[in-house]
Write a protein that holds these residues in place. Structure first.
Motif, PDB file in Angstrom:
ATOM      1  N   SER A 220      89.131  65.333  47.299  1.00 29.80           N
ATOM      2  CA  SER A 220      89.428  66.148  48.479  1.00 29.80           C
ATOM      3  C   SER A 220      88.276  66.143  49.481  1.00 29.80           C
ATOM      4  CB  SER A 220      89.715  67.593  48.062  1.00 29.80           C
ATOM      5  OG  SER A 220      90.801  67.645  47.174  1.00 29.80           O
ATOM      6  N   GLY A 221      87.235  65.375  49.218  1.00 30.66           N
ATOM      7  CA  GLY A 221      86.081  65.315  50.103  1.00 30.66           C
ATOM      8  C   GLY A 221      85.121  66.478  49.936  1.00 30.66           C
ATOM      9  N   VAL A 222      85.224  67.208  48.804  1.00 37.60           N
ATOM     10  CA  VAL A 222      84.408  68.395  48.558  1.00 37.60           C
ATOM     11  C   VAL A 222      83.344  68.099  47.510  1.00 37.60           C
ATOM     12  CG1 VAL A 222      84.463  70.796  47.758  1.00 37.60           C
ATOM     13  CG2 VAL A 222      86.366  69.894  49.096  1.00 37.60           C
ATOM     14  N   ALA A 223      82.131  68.624  47.742  1.00 42.41           N
ATOM     15  CA  ALA A 223      81.051  68.505  46.760  1.00 42.41           C
ATOM     16  C   ALA A 223      80.409  69.874  46.572  1.00 42.41           C
ATOM     17  CB  ALA A 223      80.011  67.501  47.223  1.00 42.41           C
ATOM     18  N   ASN A 224      80.040  70.179  45.348  1.00 44.33           N
ATOM     19  CA  ASN A 224      79.373  71.431  45.005  1.00 44.33           C
ATOM     20  C   ASN A 224      77.869  71.211  45.112  1.00 44.33           C
ATOM     21  OD1 ASN A 224      78.303  73.716  43.785  1.00 44.33           O
ATOM     22  ND2 ASN A 224      79.939  73.830  42.272  1.00 44.33           N
ATOM     23  N   LEU A 225      77.194  72.070  45.878  1.00 41.84           N
ATOM     24  CA  LEU A 225      75.761  71.909  46.114  1.00 41.84           C
ATOM     25  C   LEU A 225      74.892  72.814  45.245  1.00 41.84           C
ATOM     26  CD1 LEU A 225      75.772  71.646  50.013  1.00 41.84           C
ATOM     27  CD2 LEU A 225      75.873  69.803  48.322  1.00 41.84           C
ATOM     28  N   ASP A 226      75.453  73.433  44.221  1.00 43.92           N
ATOM     29  CA  ASP A 226      74.697  74.344  43.359  1.00 43.92           C
ATOM     30  C   ASP A 226      73.534  73.676  42.637  1.00 43.92           C
ATOM     31  OD1 ASP A 226      76.198  76.539  44.033  1.00 43.92           O
ATOM     32  OD2 ASP A 226      77.521  76.395  42.292  1.00 43.92           O
ATOM     33  N   ALA A 227      73.613  72.381  42.409  1.00 40.49           N
ATOM     34  CA  ALA A 227      72.561  71.680  41.660  1.00 40.49           C
ATOM     35  C   ALA A 227      71.266  71.547  42.455  1.00 40.49           C
ATOM     36  CB  ALA A 227      73.056  70.286  41.260  1.00 40.49           C
ATOM     37  N   PHE A 228      71.336  71.729  43.762  1.00 39.90           N
ATOM     38  CA  PHE A 228      70.174  71.528  44.620  1.00 39.90           C
ATOM     39  C   PHE A 228      69.427  72.826  44.874  1.00 39.90           C
ATOM     40  CE2 PHE A 228      73.290  68.294  46.128  1.00 39.90           C
ATOM     41  CZ  PHE A 228      72.651  67.187  45.588  1.00 39.90           C
TER      42      PHE A 228
END
Length: 72
Positions: A51-59
């Protein structure tokens, strides 16, 4: 007073929600799949989903992010 309570609730719930990014083409508005997002300092990376979505919690909060895709 009710606006103050509403704003406080909105602010506290926004702290709990995970950070996500949607990557799309600027002209066609098409969602871009498998865009790799890399933290330049730590080397950590994630990729966008179907869906073109990425989770940025890892950064970390101070991460310097780079977005790359084979077609761009």
């Amino acid at each position: 007073m009710k606006y103050l309570i509403g704003n406080v609730l909105l602010f506290t719930t926004s702290l709990v929600i995970a950070q996500k990014v949607i990557v799309q083409d600027a002209i066609t508005q098409e969602m871009l799949v498998q865009v790799v997002i890399v933290d330049k300092t730590s080397g950590q990376y994630v990729a966008t989903n179907s869906s073109g979505v990425a989770n940025l919690d890892a950064f970390s909060d101070k991460a310097m992010l780079s977005f790359t895709h084979v077609g761009y």
